[in-house]
Design a protein around this motif. Structure first.
Motif, mmCIF file in Angstrom:
data_model
loop_
_atom_site.group_PDB
_atom_site.id
_atom_site.type_symbol
_atom_site.label_atom_id
_atom_site.label_comp_id
_atom_site.label_asym_id
_atom_site.label_seq_id
_atom_site.Cartn_x
_atom_site.Cartn_y
_atom_site.Cartn_z
ATOM 1 N N TRP A 176 -2.032 18.315 -1.653
ATOM 2 C CA TRP A 176 -1.256 16.911 -1.405
ATOM 3 C C TRP A 176 -2.216 15.857 -1.601
ATOM 4 C CZ3 TRP A 176 0.743 19.807 3.952
ATOM 5 C CH2 TRP A 176 2.074 20.338 3.514
ATOM 6 N N ALA A 177 -3.547 15.869 -1.067
ATOM 7 C CA ALA A 177 -4.529 14.945 -1.247
ATOM 8 C C ALA A 177 -4.630 14.763 -2.864
ATOM 9 C CB ALA A 177 -5.913 15.341 -0.819
ATOM 10 N N ARG A 178 -4.701 15.473 -3.467
ATOM 11 C CA ARG A 178 -4.852 15.383 -4.776
ATOM 12 C C ARG A 178 -3.670 14.552 -5.518
ATOM 13 N NH1 ARG A 178 -3.204 14.986 -9.272
ATOM 14 N NH2 ARG A 178 -1.119 16.108 -8.795
ATOM 15 N N PRO A 187 0.580 -1.015 -0.060
ATOM 16 C CA PRO A 187 -0.064 -0.162 -0.148
ATOM 17 C C PRO A 187 0.897 1.182 0.042
ATOM 18 C CG PRO A 187 -0.091 -1.115 2.216
ATOM 19 C CD PRO A 187 0.595 -2.110 1.168
ATOM 20 N N ILE A 188 0.585 2.427 -0.645
ATOM 21 C CA ILE A 188 1.429 3.414 -0.854
ATOM 22 C C ILE A 188 1.476 4.147 0.528
ATOM 23 C CG2 ILE A 188 1.158 3.766 -3.249
ATOM 24 C CD1 ILE A 188 -1.049 6.117 -2.628
ATOM 25 N N ALA A 189 0.401 3.934 1.420
ATOM 26 C CA ALA A 189 0.553 4.639 2.854
ATOM 27 C C ALA A 189 1.803 3.903 3.713
ATOM 28 C CB ALA A 189 -0.673 4.257 3.386
ATOM 29 N N SER A 190 2.388 2.761 3.335
ATOM 30 C CA SER A 190 3.274 2.304 4.042
ATOM 31 C C SER A 190 4.688 3.047 3.523
ATOM 32 C CB SER A 190 3.616 0.846 3.751
ATOM 33 O OG SER A 190 4.101 0.493 2.462
ATOM 34 N N PHE A 191 4.678 3.792 2.448
ATOM 35 C CA PHE A 191 5.904 4.397 2.072
ATOM 36 C C PHE A 191 6.173 5.758 2.931
ATOM 37 C CE2 PHE A 191 4.612 2.516 -2.045
ATOM 38 C CZ PHE A 191 5.420 1.564 -1.770
ATOM 39 N N GLN A 192 7.490 6.120 3.116
ATOM 40 C CA GLN A 192 7.838 7.030 4.271
ATOM 41 C C GLN A 192 7.525 8.373 3.762
ATOM 42 O OE1 GLN A 192 12.028 6.629 5.162
ATOM 43 N NE2 GLN A 192 11.505 5.115 6.634
ATOM 44 N N LEU A 193 7.669 8.744 2.207
ATOM 45 C CA LEU A 193 7.351 9.893 1.694
ATOM 46 C C LEU A 193 5.871 10.335 1.795
ATOM 47 C CD1 LEU A 193 9.916 10.241 -1.291
ATOM 48 C CD2 LEU A 193 10.007 11.170 1.152
ATOM 49 N N VAL A 194 5.008 9.021 1.614
ATOM 50 C CA VAL A 194 3.581 9.336 1.545
ATOM 51 C C VAL A 194 3.077 9.562 2.819
ATOM 52 C CG1 VAL A 194 1.351 8.079 1.509
ATOM 53 C CG2 VAL A 194 3.311 7.819 -0.553
ATOM 54 N N GLN A 195 3.735 9.002 3.923
ATOM 55 C CA GLN A 195 3.432 9.068 5.509
ATOM 56 C C GLN A 195 3.699 10.571 5.762
ATOM 57 O OE1 GLN A 195 4.327 6.282 8.343
ATOM 58 N NE2 GLN A 195 3.380 4.814 7.269
ATOM 59 N N ASP A 196 4.771 11.095 5.282
ATOM 60 C CA ASP A 196 5.293 12.593 5.426
ATOM 61 C C ASP A 196 4.092 13.578 4.903
ATOM 62 O OD1 ASP A 196 6.997 14.819 5.992
ATOM 63 O OD2 ASP A 196 7.269 15.078 3.918
ATOM 64 N N LEU A 197 3.537 13.258 3.988
ATOM 65 C CA LEU A 197 2.292 14.146 3.315
ATOM 66 C C LEU A 197 1.157 14.000 4.204
ATOM 67 C CD1 LEU A 197 2.378 13.845 -0.773
ATOM 68 C CD2 LEU A 197 3.479 15.857 0.787
ATOM 69 N N LEU A 198 1.071 12.696 4.541
ATOM 70 C CA LEU A 198 -0.356 12.520 5.502
ATOM 71 C C LEU A 198 -0.131 13.246 6.774
ATOM 72 C CD1 LEU A 198 -0.831 8.807 4.567
ATOM 73 C CD2 LEU A 198 -2.698 10.891 3.885
ATOM 74 N N ALA A 199 1.114 13.113 7.321
ATOM 75 C CA ALA A 199 1.169 13.500 8.739
ATOM 76 C C ALA A 199 1.227 15.211 8.589
ATOM 77 C CB ALA A 199 2.707 13.364 9.023
ATOM 78 N N LYS A 200 1.667 15.849 7.478
ATOM 79 C CA LYS A 200 1.464 17.226 7.234
ATOM 80 C C LYS A 200 -0.015 17.745 7.059
ATOM 81 C CE LYS A 200 4.891 17.772 3.801
ATOM 82 N NZ LYS A 200 5.889 18.221 3.254
#
Ligand SMILES: Cc1cc2nc3c(=O)[nH]c(=O)nc-3n(C[C@H](O)[C@H](O)[C@H](O)COP(=O)(O)OP(=O)(O)OC[C@H]3O[C@@H](n4cnc5c(N)ncnc54)[C@H](O)[C@@H]3O)c2cc1C
Length: 411
Positions: A360-362, A301-314
């Motif tokens: 970021w969502a887009r 899942p892309i949610a497991s990638f660090q750079l994706v989590q960075d965006l979600l956290a921001k």
């Protein structure tokens, strides 16, 4: 446990059997718990209505530039007409509740939230704040029931940010009434609503005054729908032309005698737009997180990638900061301490953070982020309108700038 066993335990997909992931939740600091139980129940009731009635159909309306008129009967019984206002058949409740409901509406659809915001905040709000007792008794009860829907005409084709000093629409006293001439642009709900609050400059004293116009029955009043918008497409915006429109003195807002009185309404609606911008960001974040949990790339899942989590956290940080700010804004409002600058700062900050968050969502939806069916694109586009309407980002910061420096820098 060996290191590889420990990594496998931390990775829900490593054993080939996904574990249940947390459902997207944009209330990270539990701000909803600041509401008393009874008001929290109202918010939950509104959320259930939005998720079952509005969410399944709204993207089609958005794509087609159409308003869901068939949902109006259900909106009438929802009991949110005049939330935060008391008496005159209004729904009542605290100003915090009114804010939370605007946030909920925008979390599902910022257009629908804007329709309610224009009717409740701008149109009813003008009468509630600037109307006489008689005017409130006459107009607010049918509006609270959505039997009469309202709009608010301040902006003009040639004058937007500068309406306080440069309004071109005129009002001239004639006998026991007034004659209005001019144009208004961008007016939400105008192409189909019943009552327009029209702001015009009195040629006698050069002051801005407000008028209640029964637009469907008043000769000289015409509206053209603005076509080809790329944001808030469900809201029908109108270009109004006023040619010798006659309004009785009884329909002049008795407490609206200068732009200061218009600004009293705008303070309340900017308060509400801050909640809507936060709701828009919440809707986009939840959409993106759900997508990221399901979308697989490189077998994960892309949610497991660090750079994706960075965006979600921001994103959740932006939302949480906005929620805390507007919850405090509600406390100031309830204590009668909300200033123009407080509301301006909240509107500017939340709309800017919303704009960042929806982008970021887009982005997290990749190519699907530009297709309306995936919702992120709708929030992305709508955020642009929230950022500019009810006074642009720059105008809000000029209001804040004046308050903190003591120096006005508008011109
Ligand atoms: C979807 C939508 C719905 C709307 N609904 C309504 C409604 O229901 N009723 C209503 O009356 N209006 C409505 N509006 C109008 C809205 O409030 C105006 O668009 C807004 O106030 C900006 O005015 P303008 O578009 O004329 O931009 P302008 O005033 O022309 O501004 C253009 C740019 O110049 C900047 N600018 C202007 N003056 C200054 C300055 N002194 N210093 C620095 N920068 C400056 C602005 O910040 C902006 O970036 C709506 C607008 C939209 C897009």
């Amino acid at each position: 446990m060996t290191e590889s066993q420990s990594n496998a335990a931390a990775d829900p997909f490593a054993a080939g059997k996904p574990k249940r992931l947390p459902a997207p939740n944009s209330d990270f600091y539990e701000v909803y718990e600041t509401l008393p139980a009874e008001e929290f129940a109202t918010v939950k009731r509104v959320r259930a209505f939005l998720e079952t009635k509005i969410a399944p159909v709204i993207t089609d309306y958005w794509v087609n530039d159409a308003f869901p008129f068939e949902l109006l009967p259900a909106v009438k019984v929802l009991g949110i007409g005049g939330l935060g206002m008391h008496g005159y058949g209004c729904a009542g409740g605290s100003v915090a509740l009114a804010g939370f409901v605007q946030m909920e509406l925008a979390r599902i659809d910022p257009s629908f939230a804007t329709f309610i915001g224009v009717h409740n905040g701008l149109a009813m709000g003008s009468i509630y704040i600037d109307g006489s007792e008689q005017q409130k008794q006459k107009w607010l009860p049918p509006m609270a029931q959505f039997e009469k829907v309202g709009c608010f005409g301040l902006t003009e084709p040639l004058v937007g940010s500068g309406t306080s000093g440069g309004m071109l629409t005129t009002a001239k006293r004639e006998g026991d009434g007034w004659v209005l001439n001019g144009e208004k642009r961008w007016i939400g709900n105008a192409p189909w609503c019943d009552i327009s609050i029209i702001w015009a400059r009195d040629v006698a004293d050069n002051q801005v005054k407000g008028f209640i116009v029964e637009n469907k029955a008043t000769p000289g009043f015409s509206v053209e729908k603005i076509q080809n918008k790329i944001a808030l497409k469900v809201v029908q915006n109108g270009h109004i032309t006023l040619k010798g429109v006659r309004v009785p003195e009884a329909n002049r807002l008795q407490g609206g005698n200068s732009f200061r009185d218009t600004a009293r309404v705008l303070k309340m609606t900017r308060y509400a737009v801050a909640w809507m911008a936060t709701g828009c960001a919440m809707g986009a974040y939840e959409t993106a997180l759900e997508y990221a949990q399901e979308r697989l790339q490189f077998g994960k899942p892309i949610a497991s990638f660090q750079l994706v989590q960075d965006l979600l956290a921001k994103m959740i940080a932006n939302i949480t900061a906005s929620q805390c700010l507007i919850t405090r804004q509600a406390q100031l409002h309830a204590e009668g301490k909300l200033t123009d600058a407080h509301a301006a700062l909240a509107k500017a900050f939340t709309t800017a953070k919303c704009r960042e968050t929806v982008a970021w969502a887009r982005e997290l939806l990749g190519g699907n982020g530009i297709v309306a069916d995936y919702k992120a694109a709708r929030f992305f586009a709508d955020a642009e309108a929230l950022y500019s309407y009810e006074g642009t980002y720059q105008m809000q910061n000029l209001i804040v700038g004046r308050a903190i420096t003591g120096l006005a820098a508008f011109v």
